[in-house]
Design an enzyme around this catalytic site. Sequence first.
Site, PDB file in Angstrom:
ATOM      1  N   GLY A  58      42.771 -91.550  44.029  1.00 15.93           N
ATOM      2  CA  GLY A  58      43.962 -92.330  44.297  1.00 15.93           C
ATOM      3  C   GLY A  58      44.116 -92.646  45.769  1.00 15.93           C
ATOM      4  N   SER A  59      44.739 -93.771  46.065  1.00 13.47           N
ATOM      5  CA  SER A  59      45.040 -94.120  47.455  1.00 13.47           C
ATOM      6  C   SER A  59      46.338 -93.414  47.865  1.00 13.47           C
ATOM      7  CB  SER A  59      45.182 -95.634  47.598  1.00 13.47           C
ATOM      8  OG  SER A  59      43.952 -96.270  47.305  1.00 13.47           O
ATOM      9  N   GLY A  60      46.620 -93.442  49.166  1.00 13.29           N
ATOM     10  CA  GLY A  60      47.801 -92.767  49.671  1.00 13.29           C
ATOM     11  C   GLY A  60      47.509 -91.412  50.268  1.00 13.29           C
ATOM     12  N   HIS A  61      46.217 -91.068  50.367  1.00 17.11           N
ATOM     13  CA  HIS A  61      45.810 -89.777  50.933  1.00 17.11           C
ATOM     14  C   HIS A  61      45.029 -89.958  52.234  1.00 17.11           C
ATOM     15  CE1 HIS A  61      46.970 -88.042  47.115  1.00 17.11           C
ATOM     16  NE2 HIS A  61      46.074 -88.755  46.461  1.00 17.11           N
ATOM     17  N   LYS A 109      37.119 -84.836  42.990  1.00 18.21           N
ATOM     18  CA  LYS A 109      38.162 -83.813  43.088  1.00 18.21           C
ATOM     19  C   LYS A 109      38.667 -83.473  41.682  1.00 18.21           C
ATOM     20  CE  LYS A 109      41.015 -85.876  45.862  1.00 18.21           C
ATOM     21  NZ  LYS A 109      40.378 -87.190  45.611  1.00 18.21           N
ATOM     22  N   ASP A 114      40.403 -88.292  37.616  1.00 19.79           N
ATOM     23  CA  ASP A 114      39.148 -88.404  38.364  1.00 19.79           C
ATOM     24  C   ASP A 114      37.986 -87.845  37.544  1.00 19.79           C
ATOM     25  OD1 ASP A 114      40.592 -89.473  40.419  1.00 19.79           O
ATOM     26  OD2 ASP A 114      40.508 -87.720  41.711  1.00 19.79           O
ATOM     27  N   HIS A 219      49.988 -84.525  45.415  1.00 22.84           N
ATOM     28  CA  HIS A 219      50.855 -85.536  44.806  1.00 22.84           C
ATOM     29  C   HIS A 219      52.270 -84.993  44.631  1.00 22.84           C
ATOM     30  CE1 HIS A 219      46.687 -86.007  43.214  1.00 22.84           C
ATOM     31  NE2 HIS A 219      46.862 -87.207  43.715  1.00 22.84           N
TER      32      HIS A 219
END
Length: 258
Positions: A58-61, A109, A114, A219
């Site tokens: 996911g993006s945002g990391h 991960k 994932d 998250h």
Amino acid sequence: MSQFFMNEKGDLVNEAIEGVLLSTPWHNLSRLDLGDDIRVVVRNDWDKSKVALISGGGSGHEPAHAGFVGKGMLTAAVCGDIFASPSVDAVLSAIINVTGEAGCLLIVKNYTGDRLNFGLAAEKAKNLGYKVALVMVQDDIALPENPQPRGIAGTALIHKIAGYAAEQGEPLEQVQALAQRAIEATATIGLAFATCHVPGEARDERVKPGQSELGMGIHGEPGVTTLETQNSREIVAIMTEKLAKTLPEQKKALLLVN
């Protein structure tokens, strides 16, 4: 009122990737031209005679995952929506575009989406004749009874260790074995003063002023306990004690502070 510095929520991930490509000082990154919904950042100086390393999520990391693409680290990063795994098609596109005869290693991960999407893409790629291996990072020790430890900050070390082996021209089997050995020797523990949240959604306010949460997920998943302190010395003592229990006697350790 937004707490995010952004243009439009729907364009956030694509514009963030564009910013990474424009700002890299070595001009060695590109994005595969596969439409707005498939976001794969690749090295444009890649030598297909070596094992390719692919990771993502996911993006945002940030700086994960596109920030780890480059010489001695990842060959490609597959970027999903914010806190959402990339699709099977996106992962498969990355494999097809960067993998040569030496094969590729997927560094994943340990999250349900994932595991599922990277695993399915790996099987599809194998059926197409590609040589693909996969390792699962699960370095979180905050929840000792968790049967599915999360992959968190230690993933960056796996990228680096596997990336070095691949850059030296090691075969896929050796790169995978070294990555797996590093995964088994990696332990991570996290702490937060507040939860993260998706743009446009309310923040979970379960961590009160003056408190901190040990083992909160990336998250915002619940951690193992709430501490009635934000004092750095007290917190580091608690975290260090838990990490020390994972260290073999008389062995040196590499410390990553994120």
